[in-house]
Design a protein around this motif. Structure first.
Motif, PDB file in Angstrom:
ATOM      1  N   LEU A 106      66.052 108.629 -75.644  1.00 28.50           N
ATOM      2  CA  LEU A 106      65.764 107.770 -74.496  1.00 28.50           C
ATOM      3  C   LEU A 106      66.411 106.391 -74.623  1.00 28.50           C
ATOM      4  CD1 LEU A 106      64.265 107.570 -71.781  1.00 28.50           C
ATOM      5  CD2 LEU A 106      62.239 106.770 -73.036  1.00 28.50           C
ATOM      6  N   GLY A 107      66.796 106.001 -75.808  1.00 28.65           N
ATOM      7  CA  GLY A 107      67.326 104.666 -76.046  1.00 28.65           C
ATOM      8  C   GLY A 107      68.461 104.296 -75.102  1.00 28.65           C
ATOM      9  N   GLY A 108      68.381 103.119 -74.508  1.00 33.69           N
ATOM     10  CA  GLY A 108      69.429 102.627 -73.623  1.00 33.69           C
ATOM     11  C   GLY A 108      69.427 103.221 -72.239  1.00 33.69           C
ATOM     12  N   ARG A 109      68.406 103.995 -71.900  1.00 37.19           N
ATOM     13  CA  ARG A 109      68.410 104.695 -70.602  1.00 37.19           C
ATOM     14  C   ARG A 109      67.329 104.195 -69.647  1.00 37.19           C
ATOM     15  NH1 ARG A 109      66.936 110.176 -72.050  1.00 37.19           N
ATOM     16  NH2 ARG A 109      67.216 110.576 -69.830  1.00 37.19           N
ATOM     17  N   VAL A 110      66.570 103.181 -70.034  1.00 38.72           N
ATOM     18  CA  VAL A 110      65.434 102.711 -69.233  1.00 38.72           C
ATOM     19  C   VAL A 110      65.847 101.517 -68.385  1.00 38.72           C
ATOM     20  CG1 VAL A 110      63.089 101.802 -69.298  1.00 38.72           C
ATOM     21  CG2 VAL A 110      63.812 103.524 -70.975  1.00 38.72           C
ATOM     22  N   GLY A 111      65.583 101.609 -67.088  1.00 35.24           N
ATOM     23  CA  GLY A 111      65.898 100.521 -66.170  1.00 35.24           C
ATOM     24  C   GLY A 111      64.769  99.508 -66.135  1.00 35.24           C
ATOM     25  N   ARG A 112      64.946  98.390 -66.827  1.00 36.08           N
ATOM     26  CA  ARG A 112      63.856  97.417 -66.993  1.00 36.08           C
ATOM     27  C   ARG A 112      63.536  96.649 -65.716  1.00 36.08           C
ATOM     28  NH1 ARG A 112      63.141  96.778 -72.474  1.00 36.08           N
ATOM     29  NH2 ARG A 112      63.834  98.717 -73.435  1.00 36.08           N
ATOM     30  N   ASP A 113      64.412  96.668 -64.738  1.00 40.96           N
ATOM     31  CA  ASP A 113      64.175  95.916 -63.503  1.00 40.96           C
ATOM     32  C   ASP A 113      63.664  96.819 -62.387  1.00 40.96           C
ATOM     33  OD1 ASP A 113      66.527  97.325 -63.310  1.00 40.96           O
ATOM     34  OD2 ASP A 113      67.605  95.762 -62.208  1.00 40.96           O
ATOM     35  N   ARG A 114      63.202  98.016 -62.753  1.00 41.04           N
ATOM     36  CA  ARG A 114      62.706  98.973 -61.755  1.00 41.04           C
ATOM     37  C   ARG A 114      61.388  99.545 -62.255  1.00 41.04           C
ATOM     38  NH1 ARG A 114      68.402 102.219 -60.569  1.00 41.04           N
ATOM     39  NH2 ARG A 114      69.369 100.578 -59.319  1.00 41.04           N
ATOM     40  N   ILE A 115      60.317  98.791 -62.050  1.00 40.62           N
ATOM     41  CA  ILE A 115      59.028  99.153 -62.617  1.00 40.62           C
ATOM     42  C   ILE A 115      57.960  99.181 -61.528  1.00 40.62           C
ATOM     43  CG2 ILE A 115      57.204  98.475 -64.235  1.00 40.62           C
ATOM     44  CD1 ILE A 115      59.365  97.118 -65.928  1.00 40.62           C
ATOM     45  N   ALA A 116      57.202 100.275 -61.515  1.00 42.79           N
ATOM     46  CA  ALA A 116      56.041 100.402 -60.635  1.00 42.79           C
ATOM     47  C   ALA A 116      54.809 100.637 -61.485  1.00 42.79           C
ATOM     48  CB  ALA A 116      56.221 101.556 -59.650  1.00 42.79           C
ATOM     49  N   VAL A 117      53.646 100.260 -60.951  1.00 44.58           N
ATOM     50  CA  VAL A 117      52.367 100.603 -61.571  1.00 44.58           C
ATOM     51  C   VAL A 117      51.639 101.564 -60.646  1.00 44.58           C
ATOM     52  CG1 VAL A 117      52.090  98.546 -62.986  1.00 44.58           C
ATOM     53  CG2 VAL A 117      51.332  98.499 -60.603  1.00 44.58           C
ATOM     54  N   ALA A 118      50.867 102.452 -61.251  1.00 44.96           N
ATOM     55  CA  ALA A 118      50.135 103.450 -60.475  1.00 44.96           C
ATOM     56  C   ALA A 118      48.809 103.700 -61.168  1.00 44.96           C
ATOM     57  CB  ALA A 118      50.938 104.747 -60.361  1.00 44.96           C
ATOM     58  N   GLY A 119      47.866 104.278 -60.424  1.00 41.86           N
ATOM     59  CA  GLY A 119      46.592 104.604 -61.032  1.00 41.86           C
ATOM     60  C   GLY A 119      45.692 105.330 -60.056  1.00 41.86           C
ATOM     61  N   HIS A 120      44.661 105.956 -60.627  1.00 44.01           N
ATOM     62  CA  HIS A 120      43.680 106.690 -59.834  1.00 44.01           C
ATOM     63  C   HIS A 120      42.296 106.117 -60.089  1.00 44.01           C
ATOM     64  CE1 HIS A 120      40.814 110.271 -59.428  1.00 44.01           C
ATOM     65  NE2 HIS A 120      41.186 109.985 -58.194  1.00 44.01           N
ATOM     66  N   SER A 121      41.546 105.833 -59.019  1.00 44.29           N
ATOM     67  CA  SER A 121      40.175 105.377 -59.113  1.00 44.29           C
ATOM     68  C   SER A 121      40.116 104.061 -59.887  1.00 44.29           C
ATOM     69  CB  SER A 121      39.323 106.490 -59.751  1.00 44.29           C
ATOM     70  OG  SER A 121      37.954 106.208 -59.643  1.00 44.29           O
ATOM     71  N   TRP A 122      39.397 104.011 -61.014  1.00 44.90           N
ATOM     72  CA  TRP A 122      39.360 102.778 -61.796  1.00 44.90           C
ATOM     73  C   TRP A 122      40.770 102.379 -62.225  1.00 44.90           C
ATOM     74  CZ3 TRP A 122      35.946 101.873 -66.808  1.00 44.90           C
ATOM     75  CH2 TRP A 122      35.761 100.495 -66.986  1.00 44.90           C
ATOM     76  N   GLY A 123      41.606 103.373 -62.456  1.00 47.74           N
ATOM     77  CA  GLY A 123      43.000 103.088 -62.804  1.00 47.74           C
ATOM     78  C   GLY A 123      43.758 102.431 -61.667  1.00 47.74           C
ATOM     79  N   ALA A 124      43.429 102.791 -60.423  1.00 46.20           N
ATOM     80  CA  ALA A 124      44.070 102.128 -59.286  1.00 46.20           C
ATOM     81  C   ALA A 124      43.626 100.674 -59.200  1.00 46.20           C
ATOM     82  CB  ALA A 124      43.732 102.872 -57.994  1.00 46.20           C
ATOM     83  N   ALA A 128      58.719 110.262 -53.272  1.00 52.62           N
ATOM     84  CA  ALA A 128      59.594 109.689 -52.253  1.00 52.62           C
ATOM     85  C   ALA A 128      59.374 108.185 -52.128  1.00 52.62           C
ATOM     86  CB  ALA A 128      59.357 110.369 -50.914  1.00 52.62           C
ATOM     87  N   PHE A 129      58.108 107.751 -52.192  1.00 51.55           N
ATOM     88  CA  PHE A 129      57.835 106.312 -52.117  1.00 51.55           C
ATOM     89  C   PHE A 129      58.447 105.582 -53.305  1.00 51.55           C
ATOM     90  CE2 PHE A 129      55.305 102.775 -53.679  1.00 51.55           C
ATOM     91  CZ  PHE A 129      55.444 101.893 -52.623  1.00 51.55           C
ATOM     92  N   LEU A 130      58.256 106.113 -54.503  1.00 49.28           N
ATOM     93  CA  LEU A 130      58.783 105.452 -55.701  1.00 49.28           C
ATOM     94  C   LEU A 130      60.306 105.368 -55.669  1.00 49.28           C
ATOM     95  CD1 LEU A 130      56.363 107.061 -58.290  1.00 49.28           C
ATOM     96  CD2 LEU A 130      56.503 104.616 -57.741  1.00 49.28           C
ATOM     97  N   ARG A 131      60.946 106.413 -55.206  1.00 47.27           N
ATOM     98  CA  ARG A 131      62.407 106.368 -55.087  1.00 47.27           C
ATOM     99  C   ARG A 131      62.844 105.299 -54.092  1.00 47.27           C
ATOM    100  NH1 ARG A 131      64.383 112.605 -54.491  1.00 47.27           N
ATOM    101  NH2 ARG A 131      63.793 113.360 -56.563  1.00 47.27           N
ATOM    102  N   ASP A 132      62.120 105.216 -52.992  1.00 50.74           N
ATOM    103  CA  ASP A 132      62.451 104.224 -51.974  1.00 50.74           C
ATOM    104  C   ASP A 132      62.212 102.816 -52.506  1.00 50.74           C
ATOM    105  OD1 ASP A 132      63.045 102.964 -49.571  1.00 50.74           O
ATOM    106  OD2 ASP A 132      61.084 103.367 -48.687  1.00 50.74           O
ATOM    107  N   ALA A 133      61.039 102.584 -53.111  1.00 60.00           N
ATOM    108  CA  ALA A 133      60.668 101.241 -53.550  1.00 60.00           C
ATOM    109  C   ALA A 133      61.505 100.758 -54.731  1.00 60.00           C
ATOM    110  CB  ALA A 133      59.186 101.217 -53.913  1.00 60.00           C
ATOM    111  N   LEU A 134      61.829 101.660 -55.658  1.00 56.67           N
ATOM    112  CA  LEU A 134      62.509 101.244 -56.887  1.00 56.67           C
ATOM    113  C   LEU A 134      64.019 101.463 -56.849  1.00 56.67           C
ATOM    114  CD1 LEU A 134      60.012 102.545 -59.612  1.00 56.67           C
ATOM    115  CD2 LEU A 134      60.114 100.278 -58.525  1.00 56.67           C
ATOM    116  N   LEU A 135      64.462 102.407 -56.039  1.00 59.55           N
ATOM    117  CA  LEU A 135      65.882 102.770 -56.032  1.00 59.55           C
ATOM    118  C   LEU A 135      66.553 102.569 -54.682  1.00 59.55           C
ATOM    119  CD1 LEU A 135      65.482 106.081 -58.058  1.00 59.55           C
ATOM    120  CD2 LEU A 135      66.371 103.917 -58.935  1.00 59.55           C
ATOM    121  N   GLY A 136      65.768 102.244 -53.655  1.00 63.24           N
ATOM    122  CA  GLY A 136      66.358 102.059 -52.333  1.00 63.24           C
ATOM    123  C   GLY A 136      66.757 103.342 -51.648  1.00 63.24           C
TER     124      GLY A 136
END
Length: 302
Positions: free
Chosen positions: A116-134, A269-277
């Motif tokens: 995985l090294g060098g493959r993470v896009g640090r400027d494209r981050i979303a948070v998600a959660g369910h119930s208490w996690g949301a 689809a939302f995550l692709r739109d929000a993080l990748l346009g």
């Protein structure tokens, strides 16, 4: 890269040092085996769960091009912390700090997964959660907890989190049951500063024992937050939204593979739109739902 389904690799437990927490933070990291500049989704589990839950979402997102990071919060049944533990009243705060710690530790997490090294896009981050996690994830997007005087509490937002997927997120604190008001003072949110784009998913049969209101309580985060928001309301769905914590788990009262598949499709689809346009998938999902003769839900956007 192509964002079609691909092989997923994952590592667990990855351990992040957490001074003052009483337990180091255990994390699961999942990612597609190929591709670069991969967007990140940090997922906060519901009460009692752990990094091992929510495979229907985590595995799906990872297979569709996202690095998915799942911390195990202190309320996890796997940790077995008793209710009388002195940390219990602050677990809601520890949860939020867990997500921030994950963002701070992305170097360690990236190095934990072979290849995985060098493959993470640090400027494209979303948070998600369910119930208490949301609720936990919403704090990083700007939701605040109202104090006893009605004033917003500490701002725990994180500018690194630029979008959110909030599943079965509880609503305003005006209508809590007496038990909830006494025991869960953090359940008095203000969404007035929750400005980043978010997809909010609610079940129209989700009746919480913590609120005197009905299922519309779970639409508050959409109604009372500014900015670009979407509300996906699922017909017939209860709190597990068809089974997102896992397939055939005991707490799912409304098991529906079709409903889970719809959530997979819309959240991806939302995550692709929000993080990748990439808005084509989002538009296609919205159009398909609108044209469905027997839809599983409805979509509102603002």
């Amino acid at each position: 890269m192509s964002y079609s389904t691909t092989t997923v690799v994952s590592a667990k437990p990855v351990v992040l040092a957490a001074p003052g927490r009483g337990e180091d933070l255990q994390v699961r990291v999942s990612a597609p085996a190929t591709g670069g500049d991969l967007p990140v989704v940090v997922f906060s589990h519901g009460f009692g769960w752990s990094m091992n839950g929510y495979a229907p979402l985590a595995d799906h997102w990872a297979a569709h091009g996202f690095v998915v990071v799942q911390p195990t919060h202190l309320d996890a049944r796997t940790l077995g912390i008793p209710a009388e533990d002195p940390r219990t009243p602050r677990i809601w705060r520890f949860r939020i700090e867990d997500l921030t710690r994950v963002l701070d530790g992305l170097d360690v997490l990236e190095a934990s997964v072979p290849g995985l090294g060098g493959r993470v896009g640090r400027d494209r981050i979303a948070v998600a959660g369910h119930s208490w996690g949301a609720q936990t994830a919403s704090a990083l997007l700007g939701a605040r907890v109202l104090g006893s005087d009605g004033a917003p509490g500490e701002d725990m937002s994180d500018p690194r989190a630029t979008a959110g997927v909030l599943l079965a997120l509880t609503g305003l604190g005006d209508d809590l049951t007496p038990f909830a008001a006494e025991h869960f003072p953090f359940m008095k949110p203000s969404f007035a500063a929750m400005t980043p784009p978010a997809l909010i998913v609610a079940g129209d049969q989700d009746r919480s024992q913590l609120s005197t209101r009905g299922p519309d309580w779970f639409t508050d985060p959409y109604i009372h937050s500014p900015g670009a928001k979407h509300l996906l309301t699922l017909f017939g769905a209860e709190h597990s939204l068809g089974g997102i914590p896992g397939y055939e788990v005991a707490e799912t009262t409304d098991e529906s593979p079709a409903r889970v598949a719809l959530i997979q499709r819309f959240t991806t689809a939302f995550l692709r739109d929000a993080l990748l346009g990439e808005d084509t998938g989002w538009k296609a999902a919205a159009t398909a739902l609108e044209n469905e003769p027997h839809p599983l839900g409805s979509l509102r956007s603002k």
